[in-house]
Design an enzyme around this catalytic site. Structure first.
Site, PDB file in Angstrom:
ATOM      1  N   ALA A  86      -1.341   0.185  13.168  1.00  0.00           N
ATOM      2  CA  ALA A  86      -1.698   1.425  12.476  1.00  0.00           C
ATOM      3  C   ALA A  86      -3.160   1.732  12.746  1.00  0.00           C
ATOM      4  O   ALA A  86      -4.060   1.073  12.233  1.00  0.00           O
ATOM      5  CB  ALA A  86      -1.448   1.297  10.982  1.00  0.00           C
TER       6      ALA A  86
ATOM      7  N   GLN B  98      -3.900  -9.495  28.387  1.00  0.00           N
ATOM      8  CA  GLN B  98      -4.087 -10.918  28.661  1.00  0.00           C
ATOM      9  C   GLN B  98      -2.836 -11.736  28.374  1.00  0.00           C
ATOM     10  O   GLN B  98      -2.560 -12.720  29.074  1.00  0.00           O
ATOM     11  CB  GLN B  98      -5.264 -11.462  27.843  1.00  0.00           C
ATOM     12  CG  GLN B  98      -5.624 -12.901  28.178  1.00  0.00           C
ATOM     13  CD  GLN B  98      -6.987 -13.288  27.641  1.00  0.00           C
ATOM     14  OE1 GLN B  98      -7.849 -12.443  27.402  1.00  0.00           O
ATOM     15  NE2 GLN B  98      -7.202 -14.578  27.457  1.00  0.00           N
TER      16      GLN B  98
ATOM     17  N   GLY C 160       0.811  -1.208   0.000  1.00  0.00           N
ATOM     18  CA  GLY C 160       0.000   0.000   0.000  1.00  0.00           C
ATOM     19  C   GLY C 160       0.842   1.255   0.000  1.00  0.00           C
ATOM     20  O   GLY C 160       2.076   1.219  -0.038  1.00  0.00           O
TER      21      GLY C 160
ATOM     22  N   TYR D 178     -15.038   1.822   8.626  1.00  0.00           N
ATOM     23  CA  TYR D 178     -13.628   2.116   8.869  1.00  0.00           C
ATOM     24  C   TYR D 178     -13.413   2.626  10.287  1.00  0.00           C
ATOM     25  O   TYR D 178     -12.584   2.089  11.037  1.00  0.00           O
ATOM     26  CB  TYR D 178     -13.145   3.151   7.850  1.00  0.00           C
ATOM     27  CG  TYR D 178     -11.662   3.453   7.921  1.00  0.00           C
ATOM     28  CD1 TYR D 178     -10.728   2.501   7.519  1.00  0.00           C
ATOM     29  CD2 TYR D 178     -11.202   4.684   8.351  1.00  0.00           C
ATOM     30  CE1 TYR D 178      -9.365   2.779   7.568  1.00  0.00           C
ATOM     31  CE2 TYR D 178      -9.846   4.967   8.404  1.00  0.00           C
ATOM     32  CZ  TYR D 178      -8.931   4.011   8.006  1.00  0.00           C
ATOM     33  OH  TYR D 178      -7.589   4.291   8.065  1.00  0.00           O
TER      34      TYR D 178
ATOM     35  N   VAL E   6       1.330   3.837   2.435  1.00  0.00           N
ATOM     36  CA  VAL E   6       2.208   3.952   3.597  1.00  0.00           C
ATOM     37  C   VAL E   6       3.021   2.676   3.779  1.00  0.00           C
ATOM     38  O   VAL E   6       4.223   2.719   4.078  1.00  0.00           O
ATOM     39  CB  VAL E   6       1.406   4.271   4.868  1.00  0.00           C
ATOM     40  CG1 VAL E   6       2.304   4.216   6.106  1.00  0.00           C
ATOM     41  CG2 VAL E   6       0.753   5.651   4.771  1.00  0.00           C
TER      42      VAL E   6
END
Length: 320
Positions: A116, A164, A13, A147, A15
């Site tokens: 991210a 956890q 992608g 989103y 980034v």
């Protein structure tokens, strides 16, 4: 001592591919996982290093068997507003089931994880600028919710895994970022404006253009991500930081700036503002400054000039 191994989801992608480059520059072994839905194989074609491996994989499925990983950078997900409706289910699952699979892989390998996240978790903010303590103002049933809400769930799941299973998970909330390798049809405002100006079309401003954003050039973003990932566990484990520019600008002013920088012969036209479009957006980066001594350095005008040749090549047109 062998080179550290980083697995980057969404490595093809915008980034993600720049992240892959920076990790290779830092002497990592790097494996990219990408289904090439929005990522592009050509974003990785320039890489000739024998320390790099590209694997076609959809993060909504369990990860393939890989060599031991020291780091997981979970950067996969469509982020273009134009995809929020057409790929709503894919986006929601990439940030829920995809995050689950990434964290399970990290747990298996005891790998440090950099998640991210996004400024979109703040929604249409009632606090300005937005700091990491602000919980946001998000419409959970609106057009942006697949989103926004899945990214919020992704953070919640990361916190649960950390508590956890005692994993080292660090979260980066990325504000509007731009630069080469953005798709011209991405749908975000800078690709829109650059594509329209280069094609000698009017620049489309939604609403009256008084809504604000701040735009961070991609190299500045990576200059924040890299030290955050490498910081000592005692300093950064479990932390969440905003990364973005604090140079706030009205969208109408952005359109005028791009016309000026390109010396383009384009008018500006106005269209109705989309539902839930944030009125303001600017990060409080105090935490990144404190932890990393980080702040962006590339001005908007300089970043646009650096981005322009890529768009000229992609579109096969020149402003000259």
């Amino acid at each position: 001592m062998s080179n550290p191994h980083a697995v980057v989801t969404g490595g093809a992608g915008f980034v993600g591919s720049h992240l892959v480059d920076s990790l290779l520059d830092d002497d990592f072994e790097v494996t990219s996982l990408d289904n090439f839905g929005s990522g592009r194989p050509e974003n990785l074609e320039h890489i000739k290093s024998d320390r790099f491996n590209s694997v076609e994989h959809d993060v909504r499925n369990p990860f393939p068997d890989l060599d031991d990983a020291d780091y997981v950078f979970h950067f996969s997900s469509r982020a273009s507003p134009k995809d929020f409706e057409s790929h709503a289910v894919e986006i929601a699952l990439a940030n829920s089931e995809g995050t689950h699979n990434a964290l399970e892989f990290a747990r298996k390998h005891d790998a440090r994880t950099i998640l991210a996240s996004t400024s979109e978790i703040y929604g249409d903010p009632e606090v300005h600028p937005q700091n990491e303590e602000y919980n946001g103002n998000v419409n959970l049933r609106g057009p942006r919710s697949p989103y926004d809400e899945s990214k919020r769930f992704s953070e919640a799941l990361a916190v649960a895994y950390q508590e956890q299973y005692d994993l080292d998970i660090r979260t980066v909330r990325i504000f509007n970022t731009y630069g080469p390798r953005m798709r011209p049809d991405d749908g975000r405002v800078i690709p829109n404006f650059l594509s329209q100006a280069l094609n000698r079309e009017p620049l489309t401003v939604y609403g009256d253009g008084t809504q604000t954003r701040s735009f961070c050039y991609v190299s500045d973003l990576l200059d924040g991500i890299r030290p955050f990932a490498r910081a000592e566990k005692e300093t950064a484990a479990g932390e969440v930081i905003n990364l973005g520019s604090t140079e706030e600008i009205k969208i109408l002013t952005l359109a005028e700036t791009i016309i000026d920088v390109l010396d383009a012969d384009s008018d500006i036209v106005f269209r109705d503002l989309p539902e839930d479009d944030p009125k303001v957006r600017r990060p409080d980066i105090s935490r990144a400054k404190q932890l990393l001594s980080w702040e962006p350095n590339v001005s908007l005008e300089s970043g646009i000039k650096r981005t322009l040749p890529y768009f000229e090549n992609e579109l096969g047109v020149s402003i000259d």
